[in-house]
Design an enzyme around this catalytic site. Structure first.
Site, mmCIF file in Angstrom:
data_model
loop_
_atom_site.group_PDB
_atom_site.id
_atom_site.type_symbol
_atom_site.label_atom_id
_atom_site.label_comp_id
_atom_site.label_asym_id
_atom_site.label_seq_id
_atom_site.Cartn_x
_atom_site.Cartn_y
_atom_site.Cartn_z
ATOM 1 N N GLY A 277 -9.823 -104.630 26.585
ATOM 2 C CA GLY A 277 -10.840 -103.698 27.127
ATOM 3 C C GLY A 277 -10.924 -103.041 28.467
ATOM 4 O O GLY A 277 -11.947 -102.507 28.982
ATOM 5 N N GLU A 319 -5.179 -108.498 24.965
ATOM 6 C CA GLU A 319 -5.001 -107.725 24.064
ATOM 7 C C GLU A 319 -5.131 -106.253 24.217
ATOM 8 O O GLU A 319 -6.455 -105.587 24.067
ATOM 9 C CB GLU A 319 -5.995 -107.940 22.813
ATOM 10 C CG GLU A 319 -5.649 -109.289 21.867
ATOM 11 C CD GLU A 319 -6.613 -109.764 21.112
ATOM 12 O OE1 GLU A 319 -6.156 -110.400 20.267
ATOM 13 O OE2 GLU A 319 -7.846 -109.636 21.159
ATOM 14 N N PRO A 320 -4.682 -105.626 25.487
ATOM 15 C CA PRO A 320 -5.002 -104.091 25.668
ATOM 16 C C PRO A 320 -4.522 -103.124 24.471
ATOM 17 O O PRO A 320 -3.480 -103.205 24.064
ATOM 18 C CB PRO A 320 -4.097 -103.934 26.836
ATOM 19 C CG PRO A 320 -2.974 -105.018 26.738
ATOM 20 C CD PRO A 320 -3.571 -106.259 26.125
ATOM 21 N N GLY A 321 -5.391 -102.308 24.361
ATOM 22 C CA GLY A 321 -5.105 -101.177 23.531
ATOM 23 C C GLY A 321 -5.157 -99.781 24.106
ATOM 24 O O GLY A 321 -4.225 -99.027 24.403
ATOM 25 N N ARG A 366 -14.902 -89.463 19.552
ATOM 26 C CA ARG A 366 -15.493 -90.059 20.646
ATOM 27 C C ARG A 366 -16.936 -89.616 21.323
ATOM 28 O O ARG A 366 -17.615 -90.247 21.647
ATOM 29 C CB ARG A 366 -14.667 -90.515 21.530
ATOM 30 C CG ARG A 366 -13.595 -91.635 20.882
ATOM 31 C CD ARG A 366 -12.491 -92.304 22.040
ATOM 32 N NE ARG A 366 -13.212 -93.354 22.435
ATOM 33 C CZ ARG A 366 -13.788 -93.139 23.788
ATOM 34 N NH1 ARG A 366 -13.451 -91.918 24.588
ATOM 35 N NH2 ARG A 366 -14.394 -94.184 24.306
ATOM 36 N N CYS A 397 -19.154 -77.988 11.247
ATOM 37 C CA CYS A 397 -20.572 -77.671 11.209
ATOM 38 C C CYS A 397 -21.403 -78.429 11.622
ATOM 39 O O CYS A 397 -22.374 -79.134 10.971
ATOM 40 C CB CYS A 397 -20.567 -77.326 9.507
ATOM 41 S SG CYS A 397 -19.426 -76.020 8.713
HETATM 42 N N1 LLP Z 1 -9.272 -107.027 20.827
HETATM 43 C C1 LLP Z 1 -10.230 -107.030 20.153
HETATM 44 C C2 LLP Z 1 -10.635 -108.058 19.700
HETATM 45 C C3 LLP Z 1 -10.752 -105.847 20.170
HETATM 46 O O1 LLP Z 1 -11.864 -105.927 19.358
HETATM 47 C C4 LLP Z 1 -10.616 -104.564 20.746
HETATM 48 C C5 LLP Z 1 -11.251 -103.414 20.658
HETATM 49 C C6 LLP Z 1 -9.295 -104.702 21.649
HETATM 50 C C7 LLP Z 1 -8.655 -105.933 21.877
HETATM 51 C C8 LLP Z 1 -8.726 -103.727 22.286
HETATM 52 O O2 LLP Z 1 -9.700 -103.139 23.200
HETATM 53 P P1 LLP Z 1 -9.224 -102.015 24.164
HETATM 54 O O3 LLP Z 1 -8.212 -102.585 25.301
HETATM 55 O O4 LLP Z 1 -8.668 -100.847 23.377
HETATM 56 O O5 LLP Z 1 -10.428 -101.431 24.766
HETATM 57 N N2 LLP Z 1 -13.646 -97.029 19.157
HETATM 58 C C9 LLP Z 1 -13.898 -97.280 20.355
HETATM 59 C C10 LLP Z 1 -13.257 -98.789 20.887
HETATM 60 C C11 LLP Z 1 -13.648 -99.933 20.070
HETATM 61 C C12 LLP Z 1 -12.950 -100.954 20.490
HETATM 62 C C13 LLP Z 1 -12.785 -102.090 19.351
HETATM 63 N N3 LLP Z 1 -12.225 -103.066 19.823
HETATM 64 C C14 LLP Z 1 -13.597 -96.252 21.495
HETATM 65 O O6 LLP Z 1 -12.991 -95.289 20.883
HETATM 66 O O7 LLP Z 1 -14.154 -96.424 22.484
#
Ligand code: LLP
Length: 470
Positions: A277, A319-321, A366, A397
């Site tokens: 997050g 869990e960084p994404g 987004r 559209c």
């Molecule tokens: N771990 C869990 C359990 C999660 O649900 C998520 C994201 C992450 C890790 C990774 O979070 P991050 O580090 O990427 O913020 N589509 C939305 C974001 C949805 C995130 C869902 N879960 C957007 O484009 O902002």
């Protein structure tokens, strides 16, 4: 001229050619006026791979991935032990990306059978995979159990019972982590906050009226007693695109207090996953602190809380994404039509220039989903024309099909120019669609000055691929 229509955070640029290093990937620069990635000019990339184009700076992705591993292990090692970094693959996943993750020593967080299939296809060690989801199918759970993945992150009591049953039927053991909702209201968009009570994820840590034990407490006892379940640990994820460390710290405290309670009842918790997050900069208004600061603060907080509570520090995972994939990616678009409209504001009319590009909400939903702001720059050349208040829109559209809501672009930005929108590496391709039957862009990875397609551009033939009765 500064526009009264502009939001307070948007500054009138001194130099429309400037590339803000907090927003762009580390390999992005301007050479002879043109935006380059690892030395490769965007015009060349578009000539070779077409437009629009997602460009991933592979060096930058790998650098950020390593940074998390190093920063968290450095900060936690003396206080609490090692940290496992799970890349949240929902941000961006292809087989190639999964290989980068594996090579940089990260674990893999998946959130569906599809993501799990890609991770396995890339040769990820099943023991280093986690599987999330609030509503996993039997098939997904069976695959996770038979492949022996490291953690099935169980989201509800009913799922926990199903996992036990499925493991029994498969005569196997299931590695289970329990996802709890620590009741934190993270400061982010409502749709991406996940730890407050009133949303779909996780086992609640508070008791229902008239009930003594919370669902989380019941789940821990069920898992500890279950014949076919190994309770790996507990999990919480408060939300996404968060800058403020307070929410993470509050969540960690509540999780550790809970751990102390059940530890006293003879159920030790070996691992605690505190989710992902961490926010990134999409515009000049965002100021992320970076993994070192996050890691240092969290390590100190967790270490002092475990001392206060008299429990052993569990092994931590994160869990960084977005913060790995996001800044590493950018989207290159070609400008099509432009127009200027006059917008009324406090009794006066001011111009807003619309710059339409060849993609839009299908390659980046987004803005329309979360009112997300982005920025854009003229990328194929520099211009000394006046910066004008602009909105970059797509070709769908829908009037909500906005790519960049507010940005100053040079007045002479015209048909055929290229614009780059940075910070699109996460949740762009991952959430892309075929709306209006637009074909999705290719993803090109650039590493050490060499570009290669990792996902090819979609073709009209692809649009027919699932038609049954042609
Ligand atoms: N771990 C869990 C359990 C999660 O649900 C998520 C994201 C992450 C890790 C990774 O979070 P991050 O580090 O990427 O913020 N589509 C939305 C974001 C949805 C995130 C869902 N879960 C957007 O484009 O902002």
């Amino acid at each position: 001229m500064e526009s009264p229509l502009a939001p307070a955070w948007l500054s009138h640029p001194q130099d429309t050619a400037a590339l803000d290093p907090k927003i762009f990937s580390t390999g992005v620069d301007r050479k002879a006026g043109e935006v380059t990635v690892q030395g490769l000019g965007v015009s060349k990339l578009v000539e070779q791979f077409g437009s629009p184009l997602w460009v991933m700076d592979e060096n930058d992705f790998r650098f950020r991935a390593r940074q998390y591993v190093e920063a968290f292990n450095t900060a936690f090692a003396p206080l609490c032990g090692g940290v496992d970094v799970f890349y949240a693959s929902k941000a961006l996943l292809t087989v190639q990306v999964a290989q980068w993750v594996k090579e940089e020593g990260l674990f893999m967080d998946t959130a569906s059978g599809g993501e799990l299939a890609v991770a396995l296809r890339a040769g990820t060690d099943p023991a280093k995979i986690g599987l999330h989801g609030n509503n996993k199918s039997d098939a997904e759970l069976q695959t996770a159990i038979t492949k022996g993945i490291g953690r099935i992150v169980v989201d509800s009591l009913s799922e926990l019972r199903r996992v036990e049953l499925l493991a029994e039927q498969l005569q196997a053991r299931a590695n289970v982590m329990l996802r709890l909702t620590p009741g934190v209201d993270a400061s982010t968009h409502e749709h991406i906050a996940t730890a407050h009570e009133d949303q779909k994820f996780g086992l609640s840590m508070s008791s229902a009226p008239g009930q003594e034990a919370s669902v989380a407490y019941q789940a821990v006892h069920f898992a500890a007693a279950a014949q076919h379940i190994d309770l790996v640990g507990l999990h919480s994820h408060i939300g996404s695109q968060i800058f403020d460390s307070q929410g993470f710290e509050t969540a960690a405290t509540r999780m550790l207090e809970f751990i102390a309670t059940i530890d006293a009842e003879g159920i030790p918790v070996a691992e605690l996953d505190i989710g992902g997050g961490y926010g990134i900069a999409y515009t000049e208004a965002d100021d992320p602190v970076g993994p070192e600061v996050i890691a240092t603060n969290l390590a100190q907080h967790i270490a002092s809380e475990t001392t206060r509570l008299g429990v052993e520090c569990p092994r931590i995972s994160i869990e960084p994404g977005r913060s790995i994939a996001g800044p590493a990616g950018m989207t290159v678009y070609t400008v099509g039509t432009t127009k200027t409209v006059w917008v009324e504001h406090n009794g006066q009319h001011y111009p807003r220039r619309y710059v339409a590009v060849d993609g839009g909400m299908s390659d980046n939903p987004r803005p329309v989903l979360y009112d997300a702001d982005y920025t854009a720059v003229l990328a194929n050349r520099v211009s000394d024309a006046e910066p004008v208040f602009s909105r970059v829109v797509g070709k769908h559209c829908e009037s909500g099909d906005i790519v960049v809501n507010t940005v100053y672009l040079p007045e002479d930005t015209e048909h055929g120019d290229l614009v780059v929108v940075p910070a699109t590496g996460a949740y762009g391709h991952a959430m892309s669609s075929n709306y209006n039957l637009l074909t999705r862009p290719a993803i090109v990875a650039v590493k050490d000055g060499v570009a290669r397609e990792i996902i090819r551009r979609e073709t009209y033939e692809d649009l027919f691929a699932r038609e049954v009765d042609l």
